[in-house]
Design a protein around this motif. Structure first.
Motif, PDB file in Angstrom:
ATOM      1  N   HIS A 157       0.842  -1.207   0.000  1.00 42.75           N
ATOM      2  CA  HIS A 157       0.000   0.000   0.000  1.00 42.75           C
ATOM      3  C   HIS A 157       0.871   1.249   0.000  1.00 42.75           C
ATOM      4  N   SER A 185      -3.807   4.775   0.211  1.00 44.34           N
ATOM      5  CA  SER A 185      -4.769   4.030   1.037  1.00 44.34           C
ATOM      6  C   SER A 185      -5.337   4.936   2.120  1.00 44.34           C
ATOM      7  N   SER A 218      -1.027  -2.928  -4.512  1.00 46.71           N
ATOM      8  CA  SER A 218      -2.389  -3.456  -4.353  1.00 46.71           C
ATOM      9  C   SER A 218      -3.186  -2.520  -3.455  1.00 46.71           C
ATOM     10  N   GLU A 219      -3.340  -1.283  -3.921  1.00 46.30           N
ATOM     11  CA  GLU A 219      -4.080  -0.315  -3.123  1.00 46.30           C
ATOM     12  C   GLU A 219      -5.536  -0.774  -2.988  1.00 46.30           C
ATOM     13  N   HIS A 220      -6.166  -0.427  -1.874  1.00 40.17           N
ATOM     14  CA  HIS A 220      -7.559  -0.815  -1.636  1.00 40.17           C
ATOM     15  C   HIS A 220      -8.454  -0.201  -2.710  1.00 40.17           C
ATOM     16  N   PHE A 221      -9.086  -1.028  -3.499  1.00 41.97           N
ATOM     17  CA  PHE A 221      -9.981  -0.524  -4.540  1.00 41.97           C
ATOM     18  C   PHE A 221     -11.132   0.227  -3.865  1.00 41.97           C
ATOM     19  N   ASN A 279     -10.060   2.946   2.680  1.00 44.86           N
ATOM     20  CA  ASN A 279      -9.924   2.608   1.262  1.00 44.86           C
ATOM     21  C   ASN A 279      -9.513   3.820   0.456  1.00 44.86           C
ATOM     22  N   ILE A 323      -7.798   7.547  -7.624  1.00 45.69           N
ATOM     23  CA  ILE A 323      -7.432   6.344  -8.374  1.00 45.69           C
ATOM     24  C   ILE A 323      -6.587   6.675  -9.608  1.00 45.69           C
ATOM     25  N   THR A 360      -2.779   5.265 -10.257  1.00 41.01           N
ATOM     26  CA  THR A 360      -2.450   4.528 -11.477  1.00 41.01           C
ATOM     27  C   THR A 360      -1.261   5.186 -12.187  1.00 41.01           C
ATOM     28  N   TYR A 365      -4.911  -4.117  -7.374  1.00 38.80           N
ATOM     29  CA  TYR A 365      -5.813  -3.596  -6.348  1.00 38.80           C
ATOM     30  C   TYR A 365      -6.123  -4.709  -5.367  1.00 38.80           C
ATOM     31  N   PHE A 386      -5.299  -8.811  -9.203  1.00 40.75           N
ATOM     32  CA  PHE A 386      -6.082  -8.405  -8.031  1.00 40.75           C
ATOM     33  C   PHE A 386      -5.774  -9.327  -6.843  1.00 40.75           C
TER      34      PHE A 386
END
Ligand code: ZN
Ligand code: ZN
Length: 274
Positions: free
Chosen positions: A8, A12, A37-40, A55, A61, A65, A85, A109
């Motif tokens: 993260h 996050s 894998s950031e919290h979607f 989140n 977002i 990205t 994510y 994911f």
């Protein structure tokens, strides 16, 4: 040589560090690959009891990205960087979640359960990993520890069947606040049968089980999943990977060498990469 697929950043809202800062640490530690894998973001009308701090938010977002893609360019040839994510599963909002995910293509994911239904009292979603008080409240609200872990593992099986997320995050995180088996007995036949059923589904659906070293730094003080569950994973020959669940740059790849040595002593032979 290791890879870390669960990390993260400042996006996050409870972590720190830009993607390029985590990437620099990963290169320094000699990792083969680094996955972000950031919290979607949760679906728009989902309320959580933390004021939205658990989140990534929708307006973050794009920047997330972009920064991951920039890190990919900057460290090209030194390390493989993946955009991913960590995705929750909320049966009540599944259609919305699916539509949202389709709008944001990613390299992979991690599917994780942080929310086990809602509090009956206020209809807010229950974060199982937030703090002791919230965990106790949820257990009380949802009819006790057995009901809670049963539902937790059922949710994992459901999302594993419905989604092709490659990695399953912190498989037994439901234990995070279960100090001294305060809420349920993780050695009981019933608990282990829930885990067994879940591992069977993960095997069927081709998931990778992550061995998450962050667990050792939480209240429970133990890697996710427990040694007992790891033996079951080994017995079924489920693919595994190591992950740090880093929330700041210096946590990338944390304890990987020592953890892998321990796993080899248990009988593990191979780490699966993406
Ligand atoms: Zn998580
Ligand atoms: Zn995470």
């Amino acid at each position: 040589m290791f890879s870390d697929y669960h990390t993260h950043t400042l996006y996050s809202n409870h972590g720190s560090g830009h993607p390029r800062e985590l990437a620099a640490v990963a290169v320094e530690k000699g990792l083969l690959a680094l996955g972000f894998s950031e919290h979607f973001p949760l679906p728009e009308n989902v309320t959580e009891p933390t004021g939205g701090s658990a989140n990534m938010q929708w307006d973050q977002i794009e920047l997330y990205t972009r920064e991951v893609r920039e890190a990919q360019e900057e460290f090209d040839g030194k390390i493989k960087i993946l955009l991913g994510y960590e995705v929750d599963y909320l049966p009540l909002f599944d259609e919305q979640m699916r539509a949202n995910l389709a709008k944001y293509p990613a390299d992979y994911f991690v599917g994780s359960i942080h929310i086990v239904d809602r509090f009956r009292s206020d209809h807010e979603n229950w974060l199982i990993d937030y703090n002791n008080e919230m965990f106790a409240e949820g257990v009380n609200d949802q009819g006790g520890g057995v009901a809670v872990y049963t539902r937790y593992y059922e949710l994992i099986r459901d999302f594993a069947r419905k989604y092709d997320h490659r990695i399953v995050g912190h498989l037994d995180m439901i234990k995070k606040f279960n100090i001294n088996k305060r809420y349920f007995d993780t050695d009981s036949e019933h608990y282990l049968s829930q885990v067994e059923m879940t591992l069977d589904v993960l095997k069927e659906t081709g998931k990778i089980v992550e061995i998450n070293t962050a667990g050792a730094y939480k209240d429970i003080g133990e890697v996710y999943p427990s040694d007992k569950i790891l033996q079951m994973v080994l017995h079924r020959r489920l693919p595994v990977c190591l992950s740090s669940d880093a929330h700041k740059p210096d946590q990338v790849g944390r304890d990987f060498s020592a953890t892998w040595k321990r796993l080899v002593r248990m009988g593990f032979e191979e780490i699966t990469g993406l």
